[in-house]
Design a protein around this motif. Structure first.
Motif, mmCIF file in Angstrom:
data_model
loop_
_atom_site.group_PDB
_atom_site.id
_atom_site.type_symbol
_atom_site.label_atom_id
_atom_site.label_comp_id
_atom_site.label_asym_id
_atom_site.label_seq_id
_atom_site.Cartn_x
_atom_site.Cartn_y
_atom_site.Cartn_z
ATOM 1 N N LEU A 178 0.876 -1.174 0.000
ATOM 2 C CA LEU A 178 0.000 0.000 0.000
ATOM 3 C C LEU A 178 0.909 1.218 0.000
ATOM 4 O O LEU A 178 1.772 1.366 0.873
ATOM 5 N N ALA A 179 0.729 2.085 -1.014
ATOM 6 C CA ALA A 179 1.532 3.317 -1.091
ATOM 7 C C ALA A 179 0.584 4.486 -0.899
ATOM 8 O O ALA A 179 -0.345 4.666 -1.685
ATOM 9 N N ILE A 180 0.821 5.240 0.133
ATOM 10 C CA ILE A 180 -0.175 6.236 0.510
ATOM 11 C C ILE A 180 0.462 7.540 0.965
ATOM 12 O O ILE A 180 1.487 7.526 1.643
ATOM 13 N N THR A 181 -0.157 8.632 0.568
ATOM 14 C CA THR A 181 0.343 9.912 1.060
ATOM 15 C C THR A 181 -0.217 10.159 2.457
ATOM 16 O O THR A 181 -1.359 9.791 2.752
ATOM 17 N N ALA A 182 0.581 10.790 3.291
ATOM 18 C CA ALA A 182 0.107 11.131 4.639
ATOM 19 C C ALA A 182 -0.838 12.320 4.566
ATOM 20 O O ALA A 182 -1.829 12.382 5.287
ATOM 21 N N VAL A 183 -0.509 13.256 3.674
ATOM 22 C CA VAL A 183 -1.302 14.482 3.511
ATOM 23 C C VAL A 183 -1.422 14.753 2.015
ATOM 24 O O VAL A 183 -0.408 14.739 1.309
ATOM 25 N N SER A 184 -2.642 15.018 1.559
ATOM 26 C CA SER A 184 -2.819 15.350 0.141
ATOM 27 C C SER A 184 -2.283 16.752 -0.139
ATOM 28 O O SER A 184 -2.674 17.705 0.528
ATOM 29 N N ASN A 185 -1.390 16.837 -1.148
ATOM 30 C CA ASN A 185 -0.806 18.147 -1.466
ATOM 31 C C ASN A 185 -1.803 19.041 -2.188
ATOM 32 O O ASN A 185 -1.571 20.232 -2.324
ATOM 33 N N ALA A 186 -2.920 18.470 -2.658
ATOM 34 C CA ALA A 186 -3.871 19.287 -3.410
ATOM 35 C C ALA A 186 -5.138 19.589 -2.631
ATOM 36 O O ALA A 186 -5.781 20.603 -2.873
ATOM 37 N N LEU A 187 -5.513 18.721 -1.690
ATOM 38 C CA LEU A 187 -6.743 18.955 -0.924
ATOM 39 C C LEU A 187 -6.468 19.225 0.552
ATOM 40 O O LEU A 187 -7.342 19.685 1.269
ATOM 41 N N GLY A 188 -5.286 18.855 1.004
ATOM 42 C CA GLY A 188 -4.960 19.046 2.419
ATOM 43 C C GLY A 188 -5.493 17.951 3.328
ATOM 44 O O GLY A 188 -5.310 18.018 4.546
ATOM 45 N N VAL A 189 -6.109 16.921 2.744
ATOM 46 C CA VAL A 189 -6.648 15.819 3.560
ATOM 47 C C VAL A 189 -5.510 15.134 4.326
ATOM 48 O O VAL A 189 -4.464 14.834 3.754
ATOM 49 N N GLU A 324 -12.694 30.572 6.815
ATOM 50 C CA GLU A 324 -13.846 31.364 7.265
ATOM 51 C C GLU A 324 -14.100 32.522 6.281
ATOM 52 O O GLU A 324 -15.221 32.745 5.846
ATOM 53 N N ARG A 325 -13.017 33.190 5.902
ATOM 54 C CA ARG A 325 -13.172 34.339 4.994
ATOM 55 C C ARG A 325 -13.585 33.883 3.588
ATOM 56 O O ARG A 325 -14.404 34.521 2.934
ATOM 57 N N LEU A 326 -13.005 32.767 3.148
ATOM 58 C CA LEU A 326 -13.325 32.278 1.795
ATOM 59 C C LEU A 326 -14.777 31.828 1.699
ATOM 60 O O LEU A 326 -15.429 32.022 0.673
ATOM 61 N N ARG A 327 -15.265 31.231 2.798
ATOM 62 C CA ARG A 327 -16.645 30.724 2.764
ATOM 63 C C ARG A 327 -17.666 31.854 2.733
ATOM 64 O O ARG A 327 -18.797 31.657 2.326
ATOM 65 N N GLU A 328 -17.225 33.043 3.155
ATOM 66 C CA GLU A 328 -18.131 34.207 3.099
ATOM 67 C C GLU A 328 -18.167 34.810 1.696
ATOM 68 O O GLU A 328 -18.996 35.644 1.388
ATOM 69 N N MET A 329 -17.210 34.399 0.865
ATOM 70 C CA MET A 329 -17.058 35.045 -0.450
ATOM 71 C C MET A 329 -17.969 34.441 -1.501
ATOM 72 O O MET A 329 -17.991 33.219 -1.677
ATOM 73 N N ASP A 330 -18.644 35.284 -2.233
ATOM 74 C CA ASP A 330 -19.430 34.803 -3.359
ATOM 75 C C ASP A 330 -18.463 34.537 -4.522
ATOM 76 O O ASP A 330 -17.480 35.275 -4.698
ATOM 77 N N GLY A 331 -18.728 33.496 -5.289
ATOM 78 C CA GLY A 331 -17.919 33.242 -6.487
ATOM 79 C C GLY A 331 -16.653 32.450 -6.223
ATOM 80 O O GLY A 331 -15.833 32.268 -7.123
ATOM 81 N N VAL A 332 -16.464 31.984 -4.994
ATOM 82 C CA VAL A 332 -15.281 31.161 -4.697
ATOM 83 C C VAL A 332 -15.735 29.807 -4.150
ATOM 84 O O VAL A 332 -16.602 29.750 -3.282
ATOM 85 N N THR A 333 -15.172 28.741 -4.702
ATOM 86 C CA THR A 333 -15.488 27.389 -4.206
ATOM 87 C C THR A 333 -14.241 26.806 -3.562
ATOM 88 O O THR A 333 -13.155 26.832 -4.162
ATOM 89 N N VAL A 334 -14.396 26.284 -2.356
ATOM 90 C CA VAL A 334 -13.292 25.573 -1.694
ATOM 91 C C VAL A 334 -13.499 24.085 -1.940
ATOM 92 O O VAL A 334 -14.589 23.560 -1.741
ATOM 93 N N PHE A 335 -12.452 23.407 -2.394
ATOM 94 C CA PHE A 335 -12.556 21.963 -2.658
ATOM 95 C C PHE A 335 -12.279 21.160 -1.384
ATOM 96 O O PHE A 335 -11.306 21.424 -0.690
ATOM 97 N N GLY A 336 -13.154 20.194 -1.139
ATOM 98 C CA GLY A 336 -12.941 19.259 -0.030
ATOM 99 C C GLY A 336 -13.329 19.847 1.318
ATOM 100 O O GLY A 336 -13.246 21.063 1.537
ATOM 101 N N ASN A 337 -13.769 18.936 2.167
ATOM 102 C CA ASN A 337 -14.115 19.340 3.532
ATOM 103 C C ASN A 337 -13.723 18.180 4.443
ATOM 104 O O ASN A 337 -14.561 17.546 5.080
#
Ligand code: C6P
Length: 416
Positions: A178-189, A324-337
């Motif tokens: 199993l080869a696995i990243t500890a932290v996703s460099n693109a989503l931060g998971v 917090e600031r990004l989620r208040e912004m119209d027109g911006v989507t944050v990927f992943g939760n």
């Protein structure tokens, strides 16, 4: 600094820490001061790391493990001391388990060719995840294609977290690794390494962890995780480029053929055969990146001085503020939760190409990364060709977050 008297977050003076990074004292003739938010790509270098490299070249430049004259003995000592520092940094059982490579990618490729390929049979299985960086994806894929083995992929849930139910179904007696990243460099998971490792071990599979993005996120303990291999690069840890680490359990490194062949890794060579040196030298053929190793040692001292937990606490606070600031912004989507997020955020600005966003911000001195982040299978999952990524480091401040948010508002309104 002793472990018990590390500074707490409140005691960390970010301004003072930032002043130790010469790049930030530059006053650009044109353009704004640098707001560096691309720490997942590489971190900036503190003066102590730059000095350690310069001091080696100007004060005791020599090859290591060979000469008996004074610069050579000093260089060898500095080189081998770094090995001890790395051992303690990741809590390896023995210094023999620490092999220097040119980086994460190099370390993974070496495990593929020296550990996986020699034993890989038709029908064997290797498991990766949908969030892997290409460096921890393509080498396994190519090995499987070459040997008729099967590459399986753990899918993601909508949040970006791994689907552990599917993972457990993927495991079979044929699972080699199993080869696995500890932290996703693109989503931060942040992945649950203990759980993944123990499940893979239950079916007899080995586990390699790509810790490229983990090193400033949490204190690594390879014995507690019980992984078989772990890799990271110096340059994401305030150290130099061109140096990385491969950790491997001693018995595995011992049993593997050398990662490469050449000088410095032998006991005896004749026309008919070669006997190899003991660990770790067996796996380090040729002249190593000595200045890189010495710089890495200084970077580890720097990080230990601050405390990985304090670095993370600071960057997590910035990440939460930015979210917090990004989620208040119209027109911006944050990927992943994800359940647990490292200090990076991938986002999109409505109707604006990620590269236009990064160029627009770049002109204002704000450094972010745009593109697929070497994670095209993940981009397919997100159904985008790329994202904009903001990633934080110890020298960032809330003002930096405010600057990037202002920039994003401007870019959104400009292209609207
Ligand atoms: N990610 C980024 O901007 P090297 O290049 O060998 O030091 O590291 C490769 C690598 C492997 N795994 C992960 C999780 C990574 O993030 C990286 C490097 C950089 O995200 C450059 S693409």
């Amino acid at each position: 600094m002793k472990y018990g008297c590390r500074p707490t977050l409140d005691m960390l003076d970010v301004k003072k820490i930032k002043s130790q990074f010469p790049i930030f004292s530059q006053k650009p003739e044109k353009g704004a001061e640098l707001v560096y938010l691309d720490n997942a790509a590489t971190t900036q270098k503190p003066q102590v790391v730059i000095d350690a490299i310069t001091n080696y070249y100007s004060g005791y430049n020599s090859n290591v493990g060979r000469g008996t004259y004074w610069p050579a003995t000093q260089a060898t000592q500095a080189f081998e001391t770094t090995r001890n520092k790395v051992q303690h940094f990741i809590n390896a059982k023995s210094r023999k388990e620490i092999i220097f490579t040119s980086g994460t990618t190099d370390a993974i490729n070496k495990v593929v060719s020296a550990f996986l390929i020699p034993d890989l049979q038709v029908g064997d299985e290797v498991i990766v995840t949908e969030m892997e960086h290409h460096g921890n994806f393509i080498p396994w894929q190519q090995a499987c294609l070459r040997k008729g083995a099967t590459l399986k992929m753990i899918p993601l849930r909508e949040s970006g977290d791994l689907d552990h139910d599917v993972f457990e179904d993927l495991l079979t007696s044929k699972t080699k690794l199993l080869a696995i990243t500890a932290v996703s460099n693109a989503l931060g998971v942040v992945n649950d390494l203990h759980r993944l490792t123990s499940k893979a071990h239950e079916v007899g599979g080995k586990v390699l962890i790509d810790a490229a993005q983990l090193v400033t996120h949490e204190k690594i303990d390879v014995q507690a995780i019980d992984c078989d291999f772990l890799t990271f690069s110096g340059h994401k840890l305030f150290g130099p480029t061109g140096i990385g680490v491969l950790y491997g359990k001693e018995e595995l490194l011992e049993a593997m053929p050398p990662l490469s062949f050449g000088g410095g890794m032998v006991k005896k060579v004749t026309l008919d055969e070669t006997t190899f040196a003991d660990l770790p030298n067996k796996h380090e053929a040729g002249t190593s990146n000595i200045s890189g190793v010495i710089g890495l040692g200084a970077a580890i001292d720097f990080v230990n001085g601050l405390g990985v937990e304090n670095i993370h606490a600071h960057t997590r606070e910035l990440t939460e503020y930015a979210l917090e600031r990004l989620r208040e912004m119209d027109g911006v989507t944050v990927f992943g939760n994800p359940k647990e997020r490292a200090s990076l955020i991938s986002l999109a600005v409505r109707n604006v190409h990620p590269h236009d966003v990064s160029s627009f911000l770049g002109e204002r001195g704000i450094a972010i990364r745009a593109g697929h982040h070497c994670t095209q299978p993940l981009m397919d999952f997100l159904k985008v060709s790329g994202t904009c990524r903001i990633s934080f480091g110890i020298y960032n401040t809330k003002q930096d977050v405010d600057r990037v948010i202002e920039g994003l508002v401007e870019v959104r309104d400009f292209f609207a």
